[in-house]
Write a protein that holds these residues in place. Structure first.
Motif, PDB file in Angstrom:
ATOM      1  N   ARG A  58       0.848  -1.186   0.000  1.00  0.00           N
ATOM      2  CA  ARG A  58       0.000   0.000   0.000  1.00  0.00           C
ATOM      3  C   ARG A  58       0.881   1.231   0.000  1.00  0.00           C
ATOM      4  N   THR A  59       0.356   2.323  -0.518  1.00  0.00           N
ATOM      5  CA  THR A  59       1.141   3.555  -0.555  1.00  0.00           C
ATOM      6  C   THR A  59       0.441   4.657   0.233  1.00  0.00           C
ATOM      7  N   ASP A  60       1.240   5.623   0.672  1.00  0.00           N
ATOM      8  CA  ASP A  60       0.695   6.784   1.371  1.00  0.00           C
ATOM      9  C   ASP A  60       1.349   8.047   0.822  1.00  0.00           C
ATOM     10  N   THR A  61       1.199   9.145   1.519  1.00  0.00           N
ATOM     11  CA  THR A  61       1.672  10.424   0.994  1.00  0.00           C
ATOM     12  C   THR A  61       3.056  10.821   1.507  1.00  0.00           C
ATOM     13  N   ARG A  62       3.751   9.933   2.141  1.00  0.00           N
ATOM     14  CA  ARG A  62       5.064  10.289   2.675  1.00  0.00           C
ATOM     15  C   ARG A  62       6.035  10.654   1.548  1.00  0.00           C
ATOM     16  N   ARG A  63       7.014  11.467   1.873  1.00  0.00           N
ATOM     17  CA  ARG A  63       8.029  11.882   0.916  1.00  0.00           C
ATOM     18  C   ARG A  63       9.382  11.249   1.208  1.00  0.00           C
ATOM     19  N   THR A  64       9.458  10.496   2.290  1.00  0.00           N
ATOM     20  CA  THR A  64      10.717   9.843   2.660  1.00  0.00           C
ATOM     21  C   THR A  64      10.832   8.482   1.988  1.00  0.00           C
ATOM     22  N   ALA A  65      12.047   7.921   1.994  1.00  0.00           N
ATOM     23  CA  ALA A  65      12.308   6.652   1.307  1.00  0.00           C
ATOM     24  C   ALA A  65      12.095   5.428   2.202  1.00  0.00           C
ATOM     25  N   ASP A  66      11.849   5.638   3.504  1.00  0.00           N
ATOM     26  CA  ASP A  66      11.662   4.491   4.386  1.00  0.00           C
ATOM     27  C   ASP A  66      10.322   3.811   4.106  1.00  0.00           C
ATOM     28  N   VAL A  67      10.235   2.530   4.482  1.00  0.00           N
ATOM     29  CA  VAL A  67       8.993   1.772   4.293  1.00  0.00           C
ATOM     30  C   VAL A  67       8.610   1.123   5.620  1.00  0.00           C
ATOM     31  N   ASP A  68       7.315   0.881   5.787  1.00  0.00           N
ATOM     32  CA  ASP A  68       6.817   0.239   7.003  1.00  0.00           C
ATOM     33  C   ASP A  68       6.456  -1.211   6.703  1.00  0.00           C
ATOM     34  N   LEU A  69       6.859  -2.085   7.598  1.00  0.00           N
ATOM     35  CA  LEU A  69       6.399  -3.469   7.577  1.00  0.00           C
ATOM     36  C   LEU A  69       5.473  -3.630   8.779  1.00  0.00           C
ATOM     37  N   ILE A  70       4.180  -3.741   8.505  1.00  0.00           N
ATOM     38  CA  ILE A  70       3.187  -3.879   9.576  1.00  0.00           C
ATOM     39  C   ILE A  70       2.763  -5.341   9.624  1.00  0.00           C
ATOM     40  N   LEU A  71       3.123  -6.019  10.688  1.00  0.00           N
ATOM     41  CA  LEU A  71       2.879  -7.459  10.812  1.00  0.00           C
ATOM     42  C   LEU A  71       1.424  -7.726  11.192  1.00  0.00           C
ATOM     43  N   GLY A  72       0.777  -8.635  10.445  1.00  0.00           N
ATOM     44  CA  GLY A  72      -0.611  -8.985  10.706  1.00  0.00           C
ATOM     45  C   GLY A  72      -0.749 -10.278  11.487  1.00  0.00           C
ATOM     46  N   THR A  73      -1.975 -10.648  11.756  1.00  0.00           N
ATOM     47  CA  THR A  73      -2.228 -11.805  12.619  1.00  0.00           C
ATOM     48  C   THR A  73      -1.794 -13.132  11.979  1.00  0.00           C
ATOM     49  N   ALA A  74      -1.670 -13.179  10.653  1.00  0.00           N
ATOM     50  CA  ALA A  74      -1.249 -14.412   9.988  1.00  0.00           C
ATOM     51  C   ALA A  74       0.269 -14.550   9.913  1.00  0.00           C
ATOM     52  N   PHE A  75       1.004 -13.554  10.384  1.00  0.00           N
ATOM     53  CA  PHE A  75       2.462 -13.620  10.326  1.00  0.00           C
ATOM     54  C   PHE A  75       2.994 -14.590  11.375  1.00  0.00           C
ATOM     55  N   THR A  76       3.965 -15.385  10.953  1.00  0.00           N
ATOM     56  CA  THR A  76       4.633 -16.291  11.894  1.00  0.00           C
ATOM     57  C   THR A  76       6.129 -16.009  11.951  1.00  0.00           C
ATOM     58  N   THR A  77       6.760 -15.988  10.773  1.00  0.00           N
ATOM     59  CA  THR A  77       8.195 -15.735  10.707  1.00  0.00           C
ATOM     60  C   THR A  77       8.568 -15.264   9.313  1.00  0.00           C
ATOM     61  N   LEU A  78       9.779 -14.758   9.177  1.00  0.00           N
ATOM     62  CA  LEU A  78      10.246 -14.363   7.851  1.00  0.00           C
ATOM     63  C   LEU A  78      10.472 -15.586   6.972  1.00  0.00           C
ATOM     64  N   ALA A  79      10.597 -15.368   5.687  1.00  0.00           N
ATOM     65  CA  ALA A  79      10.895 -16.477   4.775  1.00  0.00           C
ATOM     66  C   ALA A  79      12.258 -17.054   5.132  1.00  0.00           C
ATOM     67  N   PRO A  80      12.442 -18.375   4.989  1.00  0.00           N
ATOM     68  CA  PRO A  80      13.756 -18.961   5.267  1.00  0.00           C
ATOM     69  C   PRO A  80      14.847 -18.219   4.486  1.00  0.00           C
ATOM     70  N   LYS A  81      15.972 -17.969   5.132  1.00  0.00           N
ATOM     71  CA  LYS A  81      17.006 -17.140   4.509  1.00  0.00           C
ATOM     72  C   LYS A  81      17.498 -17.675   3.169  1.00  0.00           C
ATOM     73  N   PRO A  82      17.737 -18.982   2.996  1.00  0.00           N
ATOM     74  CA  PRO A  82      18.189 -19.454   1.679  1.00  0.00           C
ATOM     75  C   PRO A  82      17.196 -19.132   0.568  1.00  0.00           C
ATOM     76  N   LEU A  83      15.906 -19.302   0.858  1.00  0.00           N
ATOM     77  CA  LEU A  83      14.896 -18.990  -0.154  1.00  0.00           C
ATOM     78  C   LEU A  83      14.811 -17.488  -0.398  1.00  0.00           C
ATOM     79  N   ALA A  84      14.930 -16.713   0.673  1.00  0.00           N
ATOM     80  CA  ALA A  84      14.892 -15.260   0.534  1.00  0.00           C
ATOM     81  C   ALA A  84      16.089 -14.758  -0.268  1.00  0.00           C
ATOM     82  N   ASP A  85      17.265 -15.362  -0.036  1.00  0.00           N
ATOM     83  CA  ASP A  85      18.453 -14.963  -0.787  1.00  0.00           C
ATOM     84  C   ASP A  85      18.298 -15.291  -2.275  1.00  0.00           C
ATOM     85  N   GLN A  86      17.706 -16.442  -2.581  1.00  0.00           N
ATOM     86  CA  GLN A  86      17.475 -16.806  -3.981  1.00  0.00           C
ATOM     87  C   GLN A  86      16.538 -15.820  -4.659  1.00  0.00           C
ATOM     88  N   ALA A  87      15.479 -15.463  -3.962  1.00  0.00           N
ATOM     89  CA  ALA A  87      14.520 -14.511  -4.520  1.00  0.00           C
ATOM     90  C   ALA A  87      15.157 -13.137  -4.701  1.00  0.00           C
TER      91      ALA A  87
END
Length: 206
Positions: free
Chosen positions: A162-191
């Motif tokens: 989703r986007t908002d009206t901010r002018r800065t380059a930072d991004v927010d990661l808002i964790l929802g109720t279905a979140f458990t953990t990040l993607a496994p690092k080997p798979l994340a590195d491949q992607a």
């Protein structure tokens, strides 16, 4: 002079014996032939002109179609754009929109280990707190959609951008109720590596 000779006519028109002068009108055959040839030529020129007009418009359409196909093939054979953005160039604010405590800190620590710059960490703003049913939301400026969101998305699968009206380059990661953990690092590195590797597109339609 014979009685059959018209008055005023003599010489070769003199009628003698059984000979009579030929009094037929001059033949129109030449004029008829000339008119027929002119009509044929006119029809031929008209037909040729029509054919030329059709060829002009049809040819223009063919040229446009050919140009369109060539452009499509050029796009199809071009390589995918290389995304050179690296995790260290992205500042991520991690927010927890779930009732589970410590979730944002754990995710932020892991993202830091994977090379991301971490900004603020804490509970989600009221607009999102306890209101994110999925894995999470990536929130940032419109320009983030083609860069930071793609890179951060390799680490957290299933997020909603989703986007908002901010002018800065930072991004927010808002964790929802279905979140458990990040993607496994080997798979994340491949992607992540796939984003920086050009891949030829399909040429079968060219």
């Amino acid at each position: 002079m014979s009685m059959l000779t018209p008055p005023g006519m003599g010489g070769k028109y003199r009628v003698t014996g059984q000979t009579y002068p030929r009094m037929r009108r001059p033949s129109n055959r030449r004029r008829i032939i000339t008119a027929a040839i002119a009509a044929v030529l006119a029809l031929g020129l008209a037909g040729w002109g029509t054919t030329q007009l059709i060829d002009v418009f049809a040819g223009d359409g063919d040229r446009r179609a050919t140009a369109a196909r060539a452009t499509a093939c050029q796009r199809a054979t071009a390589v995918a754009p290389v995304l050179s953005l690296r995790p260290g160039q992205i500042t991520v604010n991690v927010y927890n929109a779930t009732p589970r405590g410590g979730l944002a800190k754990a995710a932020a620590d892991e993202l830091r280990r994977r090379g991301f710059a971490i900004g603020q960490v804490g509970n989600a703003p009221a607009a999102y707190d306890k209101k994110v049913a999925g894995v999470g939301v990536l929130l940032g400026a419109p320009t983030a959609a083609k860069g930071p969101f793609l890179v951060l998305g390799t680490q957290v699968k299933g997020t909603t951008p989703r986007t908002d009206t901010r002018r800065t380059a930072d991004v927010d990661l808002i964790l929802g109720t279905a979140f458990t953990t990040l993607a496994p690092k080997p798979l994340a590195d491949q992607a992540l590596a796939a984003l920086a590797r050009p891949v030829p597109a399909d040429k079968s339609r060219c």
